[in-house]
Structures are given as C-alpha cells and as structure tokens.
Design a protein around this motif. Sequence first.
Motif, mmCIF file in Angstrom:
data_model
loop_
_atom_site.group_PDB
_atom_site.id
_atom_site.type_symbol
_atom_site.label_atom_id
_atom_site.label_comp_id
_atom_site.label_asym_id
_atom_site.label_seq_id
_atom_site.Cartn_x
_atom_site.Cartn_y
_atom_site.Cartn_z
ATOM 1 N N MET A 203 22.558 59.041 96.632
ATOM 2 C CA MET A 203 20.374 58.853 96.501
ATOM 3 C C MET A 203 20.992 57.105 94.773
ATOM 4 O O MET A 203 21.054 58.329 93.877
ATOM 5 C CB MET A 203 19.919 59.302 96.361
ATOM 6 N N VAL A 204 20.968 56.699 94.876
ATOM 7 C CA VAL A 204 20.725 55.167 93.915
ATOM 8 C C VAL A 204 19.300 54.842 93.714
ATOM 9 O O VAL A 204 18.855 54.395 94.981
ATOM 10 C CB VAL A 204 21.963 54.365 93.864
ATOM 11 N N PHE A 205 18.850 54.935 92.903
ATOM 12 C CA PHE A 205 17.206 54.298 92.852
ATOM 13 C C PHE A 205 17.447 53.679 91.745
ATOM 14 O O PHE A 205 17.810 53.130 90.432
ATOM 15 C CB PHE A 205 16.255 55.510 91.599
ATOM 16 N N SER A 206 16.908 52.104 91.756
ATOM 17 C CA SER A 206 16.285 50.883 91.281
ATOM 18 C C SER A 206 15.609 50.544 90.438
ATOM 19 O O SER A 206 15.106 50.163 92.162
ATOM 20 C CB SER A 206 17.655 49.978 91.296
ATOM 21 N N THR A 207 14.969 50.074 89.679
ATOM 22 C CA THR A 207 14.284 49.286 89.482
ATOM 23 C C THR A 207 13.820 47.746 88.944
ATOM 24 O O THR A 207 15.628 47.704 88.133
ATOM 25 C CB THR A 207 12.994 49.752 88.792
ATOM 26 N N ALA A 208 13.344 47.232 89.251
ATOM 27 C CA ALA A 208 13.057 45.441 88.533
ATOM 28 C C ALA A 208 11.770 45.482 87.902
ATOM 29 O O ALA A 208 11.314 45.009 88.621
ATOM 30 C CB ALA A 208 13.881 44.589 89.263
ATOM 31 N N THR A 209 11.918 44.942 86.463
ATOM 32 C CA THR A 209 10.442 44.622 86.060
ATOM 33 C C THR A 209 10.689 43.325 85.148
ATOM 34 O O THR A 209 11.767 43.234 84.065
ATOM 35 C CB THR A 209 10.364 46.096 85.038
ATOM 36 N N ALA A 210 9.586 42.285 84.918
ATOM 37 C CA ALA A 210 9.547 41.044 84.324
ATOM 38 C C ALA A 210 8.949 41.559 83.380
ATOM 39 O O ALA A 210 7.587 41.662 83.690
ATOM 40 C CB ALA A 210 10.066 40.381 84.924
ATOM 41 N N ALA A 211 8.482 40.915 81.918
ATOM 42 C CA ALA A 211 7.881 40.620 81.361
ATOM 43 C C ALA A 211 6.989 39.234 81.970
ATOM 44 O O ALA A 211 7.451 38.390 82.351
ATOM 45 C CB ALA A 211 8.211 40.219 79.445
ATOM 46 N N PRO A 212 5.345 39.587 81.694
ATOM 47 C CA PRO A 212 4.643 38.494 82.836
ATOM 48 C C PRO A 212 4.608 37.486 81.954
ATOM 49 O O PRO A 212 4.701 36.285 82.573
ATOM 50 C CB PRO A 212 3.183 38.874 82.103
ATOM 51 N N ALA B 112 24.848 51.037 93.734
ATOM 52 C CA ALA B 112 23.856 50.200 93.248
ATOM 53 C C ALA B 112 23.958 48.872 92.727
ATOM 54 O O ALA B 112 22.858 48.409 92.630
ATOM 55 C CB ALA B 112 25.420 50.409 91.566
ATOM 56 N N ILE B 113 24.959 47.917 93.362
ATOM 57 C CA ILE B 113 24.679 46.499 92.931
ATOM 58 C C ILE B 113 23.788 46.118 94.541
ATOM 59 O O ILE B 113 23.233 45.680 94.117
ATOM 60 C CB ILE B 113 26.276 45.979 93.107
ATOM 61 N N CYS B 114 24.178 47.395 95.320
ATOM 62 C CA CYS B 114 22.679 46.711 96.621
ATOM 63 C C CYS B 114 21.134 47.204 95.976
ATOM 64 O O CYS B 114 20.525 46.350 96.753
ATOM 65 C CB CYS B 114 23.437 47.607 97.120
ATOM 66 N N ALA B 115 21.288 47.983 95.335
ATOM 67 C CA ALA B 115 20.427 48.558 94.609
ATOM 68 C C ALA B 115 18.916 47.875 94.105
ATOM 69 O O ALA B 115 18.273 47.665 93.854
ATOM 70 C CB ALA B 115 19.959 50.145 94.589
ATOM 71 N N ALA B 116 20.531 47.660 92.693
ATOM 72 C CA ALA B 116 19.614 46.549 91.785
ATOM 73 C C ALA B 116 18.698 44.873 92.451
ATOM 74 O O ALA B 116 18.026 45.137 92.077
ATOM 75 C CB ALA B 116 20.647 46.179 90.990
ATOM 76 N N ALA C 235 15.766 45.433 94.318
ATOM 77 C CA ALA C 235 14.955 45.265 93.935
ATOM 78 C C ALA C 235 14.201 44.325 93.641
ATOM 79 O O ALA C 235 12.892 43.460 93.163
ATOM 80 C CB ALA C 235 15.092 46.649 92.522
ATOM 81 N N LEU C 236 14.867 43.158 92.058
ATOM 82 C CA LEU C 236 15.070 41.872 92.887
ATOM 83 C C LEU C 236 14.428 41.341 92.971
ATOM 84 O O LEU C 236 13.659 40.393 93.276
ATOM 85 C CB LEU C 236 16.235 41.942 91.572
ATOM 86 N N ILE D 131 7.837 55.392 95.120
ATOM 87 C CA ILE D 131 8.789 56.032 93.681
ATOM 88 C C ILE D 131 8.413 55.739 93.080
ATOM 89 O O ILE D 131 9.358 53.291 93.186
ATOM 90 C CB ILE D 131 10.600 56.916 93.608
ATOM 91 N N ALA D 132 7.909 54.648 91.567
ATOM 92 C CA ALA D 132 7.810 54.136 90.182
ATOM 93 C C ALA D 132 7.229 52.753 91.206
ATOM 94 O O ALA D 132 7.731 51.299 91.058
ATOM 95 C CB ALA D 132 9.488 53.182 90.452
ATOM 96 N N ARG D 133 5.635 53.234 91.623
ATOM 97 C CA ARG D 133 4.469 51.594 92.869
ATOM 98 C C ARG D 133 4.424 51.045 91.321
ATOM 99 O O ARG D 133 4.328 49.331 92.008
ATOM 100 C CB ARG D 133 3.475 52.413 93.018
ATOM 101 N N GLN D 134 4.953 51.164 90.074
ATOM 102 C CA GLN D 134 3.859 49.538 89.571
ATOM 103 C C GLN D 134 5.097 49.242 88.570
ATOM 104 O O GLN D 134 5.008 48.334 87.963
ATOM 105 C CB GLN D 134 3.422 50.883 87.835
ATOM 106 N N ALA D 135 6.727 49.435 89.174
ATOM 107 C CA ALA D 135 7.517 48.673 88.285
ATOM 108 C C ALA D 135 7.695 46.987 89.235
ATOM 109 O O ALA D 135 6.805 47.277 90.780
ATOM 110 C CB ALA D 135 8.957 49.297 89.185
ATOM 111 N N GLY D 136 7.930 46.010 88.663
ATOM 112 C CA GLY D 136 8.097 44.512 89.897
ATOM 113 C C GLY D 136 9.004 45.472 90.977
ATOM 114 O O GLY D 136 7.744 44.231 91.722
ATOM 115 N N GLY D 137 9.948 45.980 91.184
ATOM 116 C CA GLY D 137 10.189 46.756 92.509
ATOM 117 C C GLY D 137 11.637 47.482 92.061
ATOM 118 O O GLY D 137 11.650 47.514 91.300
ATOM 119 N N ALA D 138 10.904 48.064 93.261
ATOM 120 C CA ALA D 138 11.984 49.876 93.295
ATOM 121 C C ALA D 138 12.302 50.348 94.617
ATOM 122 O O ALA D 138 11.620 50.374 95.120
ATOM 123 C CB ALA D 138 10.617 50.992 92.904
#
Length: 266
Positions: free
Chosen positions: A38-47, A129-133, A136-137, A22-29
């Motif tokens: 079930m908890v879902f988390s994504t991490a995305t950064a500006a280039p 949630a903390i572990c998921a975030a 993702a990072l 899921i969310a493979r375009q995110a930096g980390g998902a």
Amino acid sequence: MQRDTITVNIQGQEISFETGKIARQAGGAVVVRCGETMVFSTATAAPNPDPTTDFLPLRVDYQEKFSSAGKTVSGFIKREGRPSERETLMSRLIDRPLRPLFEEGYYNEVQVLTYVWSYDGVHAPEPLAICAASAALVISDVPLIKPVGAVRVGLINGQFVVNPTIEQQTQSKLDLMIAGTEDAVLMIEGFCDFLTEEQVLEAITIGHQNIQLICQTLKLWQARVGKAKNRDKLRLSSKELYQTVESIANPLLEKALRVNEKKKKK
C-alpha cells in the motif's frame, strides 16, 4: 468528497486507486494498493505564487516506513530519520516524469509526499509510488497537463513480465522502470544482462502499452472525482518578449555555433 475507488488490471495484477477517506484537506490524496503493498500520496499547492519566483518550486518526497514491513526502530531515535539513498533516488524517479507536465507559467509551491504504508514482500512499491503521485496530482487542483503512469518490466525465461514480483526479479535478465503518458515515454531507468537492442525496444513497447491503460484509467477517474484546475495565477510570457529575446540572441548564437576551436568556444 465521498470515498471513491477505481481499479486497473496489469497482466493479471489488480492495482486500485482510492481517495476520499484519508487526508481530505489535501489538494489530492490517493491510496494505491497492489496485493498487500500500500502506497499513500498527497499533492498540495500554495494558493498563490511568490511574486519573486520565476520557476516551479516543486518538492517531491518518498519515504518507506519501517512499520510497512512490520519493523519497529529500537534505537534512541524512534523515527525513520533522514532519507536513505534509495529513498532519495526514488524521489527523483517520481519527480522526473511529473515536472515537465505542469502547465507553463504555474509557479505556485507544490509538495508531493509519498509514503509506503504497507509492504508485503511480493509487490514492489516503486512503480506504485509514481502512479500514486500522478493520481494525487490528477485529482487535485494543480494544473497537470495529463496523467502519468509507471511500470517495471522484467525478462524471465524469455518472456517479458510487467511489474514482476520480488522473487521474479531475482530471475530476471532485465530491470526496466518506465514512466510516461498515454502518448509518449518520459523516463527509462534500469539495466539488463546483454539484451539486444530489439529486445529492449520490445520491452519499452510492452511497458508503454500498460502505462496507457493506467493513464486512461486515471483520466476517467479525474472526470469523475477530480477538482477544477487552478489556472487563475498562471504567469505566461508575452509573444513580444520571446520575439525580443530571439532577435537579440539568434545573431550571437549563429556566430558562437560556427566557432570550431575549443578554447575560443569557452
């Protein structure tokens, strides 16, 4: 990225981390599961960082979907609306242990979004949630120094329980949320019912031992599926700048610290 899963056992409860579906375009998902929660988390950064920014612009959001508990909003506004007080406080709990672990000089805008997708009424989503975030990072290209783990510790019938169920929490004399790295505890939040200092310290020690297991698991996962960290845009201050600031500030601080009168200090 291929689908990949890793698990860690915390006092008989299996916590699984999954990515690549899921969310493979995110930096980390990452999808984290414990029981049917079930908890879902994504991490995305500006280039690239904003050249006018001299701090880490980190945004952390946590949202509990009504659908996670099988509820459907029946009012005119069909979506969740603005974050509740609980969600705002939970966003801060996620932010607090993670923010100090970004590498110095990293000023790219970062968004960490965490959603509760399923809640079984048994396993609490907060430590997940903390572990998921963190996970993702860890697997993203964002330069996080080391993984962060989190657990909740309770005291039931004189026994410490890590990540107690919702029913167990009602009988617990202790509700302690702990987050940290493999090396140290970074955050403690909670309350207790007249416990001794020794009991609280023992609870922290037990919690950190389980956090170490989570961090070690995430470190192995990073080596297996993690992206290369983006350190090309780090803006580090020179040693000469630090020396110049110290030479100017130290004499002023020495004088200010010797002032005893409250009015003069102001």
